[in-house]
Design an enzyme around this catalytic site. Sequence first.
Site, short mmCIF file in Angstrom:
data_model
loop_
_atom_site.label_atom_id
_atom_site.label_comp_id
_atom_site.label_asym_id
_atom_site.label_seq_id
_atom_site.Cartn_x
_atom_site.Cartn_y
_atom_site.Cartn_z
N HIS A 123 0.87 -1.18 0.00
CA HIS A 123 0.00 0.00 0.00
C HIS A 123 0.91 1.23 0.00
CE1 HIS A 123 -2.74 3.00 1.83
NE2 HIS A 123 -3.74 2.20 1.51
N ASP A 200 3.35 -4.06 7.93
CA ASP A 200 2.14 -3.26 7.77
C ASP A 200 0.96 -4.18 8.07
OD1 ASP A 200 -0.12 -1.99 6.95
OD2 ASP A 200 0.57 -1.57 4.91
N GLN A 203 -4.25 -4.72 7.33
CA GLN A 203 -5.25 -5.74 6.97
C GLN A 203 -5.09 -7.01 7.81
OE1 GLN A 203 -7.73 -5.04 4.97
NE2 GLN A 203 -6.93 -3.13 4.14
N LYS A 226 -10.29 -0.16 10.75
CA LYS A 226 -10.48 -1.36 9.92
C LYS A 226 -10.83 -2.57 10.79
CE LYS A 226 -7.12 0.14 6.45
NZ LYS A 226 -7.88 0.59 5.29
N CYS A 366 -4.78 2.45 -3.69
CA CYS A 366 -3.54 2.98 -3.09
C CYS A 366 -2.38 2.00 -3.25
CB CYS A 366 -3.73 3.34 -1.61
SG CYS A 366 -4.92 4.62 -1.35
N1 PLP Z 1 -1.74 -0.55 4.67
C1 PLP Z 1 -2.71 -1.26 4.10
C2 PLP Z 1 -2.41 -2.65 3.62
C3 PLP Z 1 -3.98 -0.72 3.97
O1 PLP Z 1 -4.95 -1.44 3.39
C4 PLP Z 1 -4.21 0.60 4.43
C5 PLP Z 1 -5.54 1.23 4.26
O2 PLP Z 1 -6.27 0.90 3.36
C6 PLP Z 1 -3.16 1.28 5.03
C7 PLP Z 1 -1.93 0.68 5.14
C8 PLP Z 1 -3.34 2.68 5.56
O3 PLP Z 1 -4.22 2.66 6.63
P1 PLP Z 1 -4.82 4.05 7.21
O4 PLP Z 1 -5.44 4.75 6.03
O5 PLP Z 1 -5.81 3.60 8.21
O6 PLP Z 1 -3.69 4.79 7.79
#
Ligand code: PLP
Length: 409
Positions: A123, A200, A203, A226, A366
């Site tokens: 992401h 990260d 998810q 999430k 993203c």
């Molecule tokens: N990493 C992953 C795999 C994500 O799916 C997301 C959000 O969709 C993020 C990071 C970023 O999360 P946040 O927007 O809650 O900071």
Amino acid sequence: MNVDLSHLRKDFPIFERRIGDHPNHFLDSAASSQKPIQVLEAMDRFARTNYANVHRGAYRLSVEATEAYEAARRRAASFIDASSPDEVVLCRGATTALNMVAHGWGGEHLRPGDRILLTLMEHHANVVPWQMVARRTGARLDHVPLTDEYHLDLEALERMLDDDVKVVAVTGMSNVLGTIPPIDRVVEAAHSVGAVTVVDGAQLVPHLGVNVRTLGADFVAFSAHKMLGPTGIGVLWGKMERLEEMEPFEGGGEMISDVQLHHATWAAIPHRFEAGTPPIIEAVGLTAALDYLDEVGMDNVAAHDRELTAYALSRLAEIPDVTVYGPPTVEGRGGVISFTLGDVHPHDLATILDERGVSVRAGHHCAKPLMRNLGVPATARASFYLYNTLEDVDALVDGLERAAALFGT
Ligand code: PLP
């Protein structure tokens, strides 16, 4: 193992709402999950009866608010089995957590010629901060490829590792492909060359939970929104010795021990990483969300995800012209399914599905470097959580069949 979580749906007020004439088939939890009444009520109750700023006042309300805020830290620590609540930094979410590590650890320790290994399926939140830090420090970015079945190519990872690799930052579950890399093996390989590992978990943590002690990584980042909690709060967990090596990314109130005219000293960990007024009501929501998930049991959440994913993969395979981007079976993947239907634009697909009460996301999710690698500008994406049902999957498939008929794919 099949588990029936359908009784939980009544805890989520949003499902009382119909979308046009249709039930609410919400299939976008990878973007943000819905909230149970227990979370909404906990935040409302706190705001009405206990709210004040934290860590500042000697008066009762502030003491109570501080206790509630620190209770969220302890709750998050127990949810991920951290050795100590001091290893839990509360922050705005996964994006902020990953920026803290990239700038606060990477910015301090990376040198020209050092390498940062990412994967091709990250992401942007686990891409752009590292690009910024690489530019600042002269470190180089490399990307571990995927196999033909969209799994992380572990052999390639092992070949790419050498003593110059100082950071391996990897998603715990891809928000596009659903791929769940074997993090334990990634961590072991990375540690064999002395690299720091960053997961990260945006998810991963909501869907499989995580035990940071057995995982062995150095840092894990995730967001409350999430996983049934509110927006505006998330967690950076770090091993204490790594947090000790990290500089604060933000300066301001609350994070200092002393401030002189020309310099300041930092408060103890984790407070030195929490500049400014923190998300207080949101912390109460985080506690309630983690209580709810623990009550359901993360094993049940994971088993339910798996059942829905297996069913969705088999039903999507019935539709000619559907291409699924992600591992073909539930092995090594979670409940995020990206797909296209012939040459129908994913936004058109999402619009047609919306007319039937089915909410899916369409776009690059993203993850533009990954989309380029897949050779598509966009996909539609359905993602599941504990409140979804087999009927939601059926509604998705019915909608896609209708779109196929409409567009003549
Ligand atoms: N990493 C992953 C795999 C994500 O799916 C997301 C959000 O969709 C993020 C990071 C970023 O999360 P946040 O927007 O809650 O900071």
